[in-house]
Structure formats: C-alpha cells, structure tokens
Scaffold this active site. Sequence first.
Site, PDB file in Angstrom:
ATOM      1  N   GLU A   1       0.832  -1.210   0.000  1.00  0.00           N
ATOM      2  CA  GLU A   1       0.000   0.000   0.000  1.00  0.00           C
ATOM      3  C   GLU A   1       0.863   1.256   0.000  1.00  0.00           C
ATOM      4  O   GLU A   1       0.664   2.186  -0.780  1.00  0.00           O
ATOM      5  CB  GLU A   1      -0.904   0.025   1.251  1.00  0.00           C
ATOM      6  CG  GLU A   1      -1.998  -1.022   1.272  1.00  0.00           C
ATOM      7  CD  GLU A   1      -1.552  -2.346   1.882  1.00  0.00           C
ATOM      8  OE1 GLU A   1      -0.318  -2.604   1.951  1.00  0.00           O
ATOM      9  OE2 GLU A   1      -2.438  -3.122   2.280  1.00  0.00           O
TER      10      GLU A   1
ATOM     11  N   GLU B   1      -3.550  -7.180  16.826  1.00  0.00           N
ATOM     12  CA  GLU B   1      -2.391  -7.676  16.063  1.00  0.00           C
ATOM     13  C   GLU B   1      -1.364  -8.286  17.028  1.00  0.00           C
ATOM     14  O   GLU B   1      -0.652  -9.222  16.683  1.00  0.00           O
ATOM     15  CB  GLU B   1      -1.754  -6.550  15.232  1.00  0.00           C
ATOM     16  CG  GLU B   1      -0.874  -7.076  14.107  1.00  0.00           C
ATOM     17  CD  GLU B   1      -0.377  -5.994  13.149  1.00  0.00           C
ATOM     18  OE1 GLU B   1       0.531  -5.243  13.528  1.00  0.00           O
ATOM     19  OE2 GLU B   1      -0.875  -5.908  12.017  1.00  0.00           O
TER      20      GLU B   1
HETATM   21  O1  F6P Z   1      -0.112  -5.345   8.813  1.00  0.00           O
HETATM   22  C1  F6P Z   1       1.171  -5.820   9.026  1.00  0.00           C
HETATM   23  C2  F6P Z   1       2.153  -4.739   9.282  1.00  0.00           C
HETATM   24  O2  F6P Z   1       3.406  -5.336   9.224  1.00  0.00           O
HETATM   25  C3  F6P Z   1       1.975  -3.982  10.581  1.00  0.00           C
HETATM   26  O3  F6P Z   1       2.451  -4.682  11.683  1.00  0.00           O
HETATM   27  C4  F6P Z   1       2.697  -2.736  10.289  1.00  0.00           C
HETATM   28  O4  F6P Z   1       2.431  -1.727  11.226  1.00  0.00           O
HETATM   29  C5  F6P Z   1       2.181  -2.439   8.902  1.00  0.00           C
HETATM   30  O5  F6P Z   1       2.110  -3.710   8.289  1.00  0.00           O
HETATM   31  C6  F6P Z   1       3.018  -1.497   8.087  1.00  0.00           C
HETATM   32  O6  F6P Z   1       4.292  -1.979   7.894  1.00  0.00           O
HETATM   33  P1  F6P Z   1       5.451  -1.036   7.411  1.00  0.00           P
HETATM   34  O7  F6P Z   1       5.632   0.034   8.428  1.00  0.00           O
HETATM   35  O8  F6P Z   1       6.653  -1.910   7.262  1.00  0.00           O
HETATM   36  O9  F6P Z   1       5.046  -0.433   6.082  1.00  0.00           O
END
Ligand code: F6P
Length: 515
Positions: free
Chosen positions: A203, A340
């Site tokens: 994302e 989580e």
């Molecule tokens: O949803 C999984 C996860 O790894 C969360 O624990 C984390 O906060 C989020 O995705 C975003 O991850 P990142 O900061 O690595 O983009």
Amino acid sequence: MKRPRCDETAAWRELQERFRSSGVSFDLRQAFAHDAQRFAHFSQTAPQVFADLSKNLIDAPTERDLLALARETQLEGYRDAMFAGERINNTEDRAVKHWLLRAPRDAADADSVAVHETLDAMLAFAERVRADAAITDVVNIGIGGSDLGPQMVVAALEAFCSEGKRFHFVSNVDAHELDAVLRRVRPASTLFLVASKTFTTLETMTNARSARAWFEQHGGQDVARHFAALTTNVQAARQFGIATTFGFWDWVGGRYSLWSAIGLPVAIAIGAQGFRELLAGAHAMDRHFRTEPLERNLPVRLGLLDIWYRDFHRFGSRSVAPYHSALRRLPAYLQQLEMESNGKSVDAQGRPVSFGTSPVVWGEPGTNGQHAYFQMLHQGTDRIPVEFIAVREPAHELPGHHELLLANALAQAQALMQGKDDPGGHRHFQGNRPSTFFVLDALTPASLGALIALYEHRVFTSGAVWGIDSFDQWGVELGKVLAGDIAKRFASGDTQGLDASTAGLLRRLGGGGQP
Ligand code: F6P
C-alpha cells in the site's frame, strides 16, 4: 525464556474453581452494598491516569488469584527481560525495545546513543518544517503502525498543533484516499512523509510512487525538500530517490513505533518540546510498570482483568468509549495494538492454546456511541465490558458542554451497572454490566503518552500470561501472498487453480477485462 503457560498453573485451576463457585454469579450491586470502600479498593492512580476498576466483576480474592497467576507465569521476569533488551520476540528473534525510545539519554542500553541522535535530528527537522511557512501541508503515507499511531496522536493533540499546517494521512491502496488529498494540495507547499518500517509494504509503496509521479507531473521541484522517509530500511528509501531519511531499528514493532521517527508528523504538529513531553509521559508509565508491585501496577491489573473476562467469563469483545472527540482514532489505534499483538492461537513455542486470546476491541467516542450501539451494550444478549475515558479539563471554553459530556459518561457506566427492574418488559435493564473508568486531568502530550504506554503494557501483560508472542504478526502474511497472485490474474483473467467463488468474483470485478 521458558515459562509455565497460564493453563499449566495451579492458579489457573484455582481461578476455574473460583469462577464456578462465585465468579459466575458475581453481582456488582451487592459488591458495592457489602463494601463501602470498594471504590477506594479498586481504583488506582498511575502516572497521569486515574483508573476506577470498581465497576468490574472482580473481588479481592479473584484479584489475588489473578496476581498468583501472573507470578506463576513469571510475568515479572518476562517484563524484566523485555527491559533488559532480551530477544523476547522469539519467532522473529528480535528484542522489544520501544520503551527505549522514550527513556532518558543516560539509559543503560547500548542503543541509547543512536536513539537520541536520531531523535535530536528528527526533532530539529520538525522544527525547521514548522518554521517553514512555505510548507502548508504534510502528507503522511503509511499504513498500520506507520499510520494509526501518528494519525491518532495528531488528532488527539489538535489543541497543541501549530496553526498554518494541515496534516493528511493516506494509508489505503484504494487511491480514492490519495486522490482526495492530492486534489487539495500543491507540490510547492507539500511535504510528503513516506512512513514504512520495512519500506516494502504494498500500500505504502504504491501510494508513494503515485505521489512522486503526481509531484513531478505537476511541476514539483526538489524531491529532496518535499519527500522524507521514516524507515528501518534507509537503503531502500535512498533507492526510491528520497535523500532525507530518519531511521529506526528492527526492535521497534510497527504498532509500537509512534515513539520513533514514525512520530515525525506528531513532532511537526506539536513541536519538539511537545514530542519530548509525549515521550516523558510514556516513560513515566514505563517506570510504573517496571517498578510498582503487581498489586498496585495498573497495566498489570488491567491485563489480568482482561484474562479473567476473556477466559473465565468468555467475553469476546471490549468496547472503548473515549469521551473526548479528539480521541476519535484511539479505538482504531487500540485495535491494531491489541488484536495484532494478541490475536494468536498458538503459544510462543508454536503449541495450540486451549484458551481465548485477544478479544475484539472496538468503539466510538461518546456521546455518539450512545445513540448508535449502546442499546446493545445495555440490553443485548452479550455482556461487553466498556472502557470509559474521560478528561476533566476541556480544551475549549464553550460553556455547559463539558459537564454534559462527563455527566453522560458517568450515567452510562452507572446504568450499565445498576440496570432497571421491569421484569419481562422492554424497559428492563439487567444491569451488572462491567466497565472501567479512566480519568485524565487534561489531554496533553504527557497524559496521552502515559495512556498509550498503559495500553501497551496491559497488552504485554495478557500476552505474557497467555504465553504467546505478542510482537509478531504472521497472520497478515497469507493474505498478502494471495493478493499478489490475484493481482497478476486481473490482467490475464486466468482463473486456473482458483476456487469457484474467487474465480467468479474475479470475473465479476473485471478480471481479464470481461465482466
Ligand atoms: O499489517 C502488518 C504490518 O506489518 C503492521 O504490523 C505494520 O504496522 C504495517 O504492516 C506497516 O508496515 P510497514 O511500516 O513496514 O510499512
């Protein structure tokens, strides 16, 4: 460290027996009638937070058994292992040191120097951005812990935010979100913060690429001035073309990261001094958790109560009702923090657990929730513990409102407990419905920091007693892998090997160009 799991202890069996003999029929109204000191016995002051636990379905013997459970599962040793920097996140073989991010400079930890160097640099940058009148919009691009924490805190501390800057949070890969923000900002006056611990999250990377393309297409100059990255993966950020980076460490879990560089939007919003106060508030709660005896240790008492409700009363959810509209994102933040962390069905050794773990955590600010789902809390078939968060001093001066707000919070807690007799009728309220009531004197950086740390340690407590690893999140992986596979099928329309439902829906959604 090898510790007995809760269901292997004598205290667990004791609690099962206690629940059968008195817990199941416990009545709050009788408990107050029999003990004039119940409020005093079950309320507690912790740094910045007062908590009234007296409207919960517990008595002194139950709390004693729960404390025995904490001792038998070696909660204190496990807590001390976290604060000693041991690798207690065993499935990822990592230490858990978000507490170090808010510890003073002279903390006895090898990483303390690096933490404070980064903090100083990040706060100096925040002050420069604050002083830069040409920057009117800050857009944080991140998801999960790289979004919910800063977003929640910026909203909560709106009374402390400097004027002249607008803050936007873009998390969803659904570009309706990014598009709506991009329509409201201009390249020359916008700072994009790409916040991602890993710098690989689908994302965030998709949104960051689109934001950079938009910036360049709309005449944006100087990516270095208009983009900064907050990440443990500084190299990937540089490869992406971002020169201004603030790092952090693998021992900061995503959902525990708002105290790190991920907090940059907060620092820009409330300033370096405000950010340090936020950290100091959290640190005061760390000290409380670390040093208070278990029976006067608020996060411990709350975490044990959570176990009593989840595993003995078998309550499946807990509702959070902040009676302060600035705390509107707190329930969403707590969802990630608790669900989580503790939404696991195997213990740290990978053995299936025989008991319930994380409840569903949900809620909305009061009084709005009262006119939506409180009907179910009062008269529905499930009992759902409610958590009220009230703030004594408002941050506005409009007369009359705040008393009404607080009166409503008190009245709801009272109604849940007292109920009202009208046997068999529609106006009958069973009562005996539990709630916890938190009071902050004012919503400030320090009190918010303490409140968040309180929740973190409470989640730690229940996770520790359950014997699970509260610091991994393997449950998010499968969906990510499958999404990667399905995304490729959208162009080709290839449905081979898919179940009939997914294949049908893929076609329906335009996969392969055929509706
Ligand atoms: O949803 C999984 C996860 O790894 C969360 O624990 C984390 O906060 C989020 O995705 C975003 O991850 P990142 O900061 O690595 O983009």
